[in-house]
Design an enzyme around this catalytic site. Structure first.
Site, PDB file in Angstrom:
ATOM      1  N   ASP A   1      41.271  38.003  39.339  1.00 46.45           N
ATOM      2  CA  ASP A   1      41.348  37.139  37.858  1.00 46.45           C
ATOM      3  C   ASP A   1      40.119  37.423  37.197  1.00 46.45           C
ATOM      4  O   ASP A   1      39.034  36.984  37.837  1.00 46.45           O
ATOM      5  CB  ASP A   1      41.982  35.779  38.114  1.00 46.45           C
TER       6      ASP A   1
ATOM      7  N   ASP B   1      44.788  39.793  32.352  1.00 45.53           N
ATOM      8  CA  ASP B   1      43.446  39.898  33.243  1.00 45.53           C
ATOM      9  C   ASP B   1      43.597  39.554  34.431  1.00 45.53           C
ATOM     10  O   ASP B   1      42.664  39.190  35.400  1.00 45.53           O
ATOM     11  CB  ASP B   1      42.641  39.069  32.553  1.00 45.53           C
ATOM     12  N   GLU B   2      44.931  39.780  35.032  1.00 44.46           N
ATOM     13  CA  GLU B   2      45.117  39.602  36.708  1.00 44.46           C
ATOM     14  C   GLU B   2      46.063  40.324  37.400  1.00 44.46           C
ATOM     15  O   GLU B   2      46.856  40.885  36.684  1.00 44.46           O
ATOM     16  CB  GLU B   2      45.311  38.057  36.946  1.00 44.46           C
TER      17      GLU B   2
END
Ligand code: DGT
Ligand code: CA
Length: 359
Positions: free
Chosen positions: A9, A108-109
């Site tokens: 993350d 974003d992960e």
């Protein structure tokens, strides 16, 4: 074979990207806002960097409230989702080769199955360090990584240390890791379920794991009760699933701001080999072509056109040129700083004839 799963993350993602591209704001509290445009300050905070979080500013908060909590140093910026997507795409491409299977879970992960590639938790930790280094070197960003025997534990482990953390929870450590975990911190237990469980005096994962399945079933239904109890025990058999991309895009900054179609189009053209390569690699076809325009005042617009399903990038370029020409006609006096091209509505494995086949 033991499963070894990583969860990556990126730290304060949008804010960190802005800090990277605007070095003058580094070190200050930064707040990324989605302005709704009704009044100057209406809208919500998308994210804040860690300095701004220390002031009590966080995601989802009204911008007005964030302004009240801000100090004189705090920088407020409008969010630029196209740019964040572009950085996200690049990072996912970079780390994909470091694992067996990559499942992007949000902008974003990502979950990464490294069972085969690593073979042991020690090697998985080395892979995690390498991923951190690649992202730091190539994009100047930090991330936090959790490693566990399944997705649930990997995700929760990653949250233990942020920013720039690395937390490993091995199979034999799962019970101790979960034991005291407050139920609202268990990934996948929503606020409503947590409240319901609290009413039953269930406060920790251990309480939940030991509570009567019958009572849980009465309150939550059969399937959910079992699922919640599995989570409390750190059990999660769900596989890391490769998700196919929904779109392929590239952006580029012009050598200087311009309103000349040939200059802008040649910058777009320069991105076509890259897009072609990705389409070929993924064996994809597309149906929608978009251009993304960012003018000298940093205002972003997206325009799209639908064509018939194809893998021919030349058709995309022709559509992009006509979209660009329309944009220039309708925005006289404005100059472009950055342009992007995107193909979307992707389909896989059903290759259509390309223009070349007819010639
Ligand atoms: P982190 O992971 O705690 O270091 O911080 P972030 O900012 O990366 O937060 P995360 O991972 O929950 O979300 C990733 C991005 O998604 C974040 O940079 C901005 C966006 N985002 C998160 N929450 C919201 C929200 O409530 N509204 C909007 N518009 N965007 C959000
Ligand atoms: Ca994040």
């Amino acid at each position: 074979m033991q499963r070894i799963i990583l969860h990556m993350d990126l730290d304060s993602f949008y804010a960190s990207i802005e800090e990277k591209r605007k070095p003058e704001i580094a070190g200050k509290p930064v707040v990324i806002c989605v302005f709704s445009g009704r009044t100057a300050d209406s809208g919500a905070v998308a994210t804040a960097n860690y300095k701004a979080r220390e002031l009590g500013i966080k995601s989802g908060m009204p911008i007005m409230l964030a302004r009240k909590r801000a100090n004189s140093e705090t920088v407020f910026l409008a969010y630029d989702i196209e740019f964040y997507r572009e950085v996200s795409d690049r990072i996912m491409d970079l780390i994909e080769t470091e694992c067996d299977i990559l499942e992007q879970a949000s902008i974003d992960e990502a979950y990464m199955d490294v069972s085969l590639k690593a073979g042991s938790f020690e090697n998985a930790a080395r892979i995690a360090e390498r991923i951190k280094e690649i992202i730091r070197e190539q994009e100047g960003l930090t991330c936090s990584i959790g490693i566990g025997p399944n997705k649930l534990i990997a995700k929760m482990a990653g949250k233990m240390k942020k920013p720039d953390g690395l937390t490993i929870v091995r199979e034999r450590e799962v019970a101790a890791f979960m034991e005291k975990m407050p139920i609202e911190k268990i990934h996948g237990i929503g606020k409503k379920t947590a409240e319901l469980l609290n009413d039953l005096d269930i406060k920790t994962a251990d309480d939940l794991a030991k509570s009567s399945l019958l009572i849980l079933e009465q309150r939550l239904g059969k399937n959910k009760a079992r699922l919640m109890q599995d989570k409390a025990r750190g059990i999660d058999d769900s596989p890391v699933e490769q998700r196919v991309a929904q779109q392929i895009s590239r952006m580029k900054t012009l050598a200087e701001d311009s309103d000349d179609i040939e200059t802008i189009y040649s910058t777009m053209r320069a991105m076509s080999p890259d897009i072609r390569k990705k389409i070929q690699k993924k064996q994809a076809t597309f149906r929608t072509v978009s251009i993304i325009t960012i003018d000298s005042k940093l205002e972003t617009q997206t325009r799209s056109e639908t064509i018939s399903q194809t893998d021919d990038v030349e058709l995309a370029m022709a559509a992009a040129r006509s979209l660009l020409s329309k944009w220039l006609d309708e925005n006289k006096g404005r100059k472009l700083r950055r342009v992007g091209i995107r193909v979307s509505n992707l389909e896989y494995g059903r290759k259509q004839k390309s223009l070349g086949d007819f010639l």
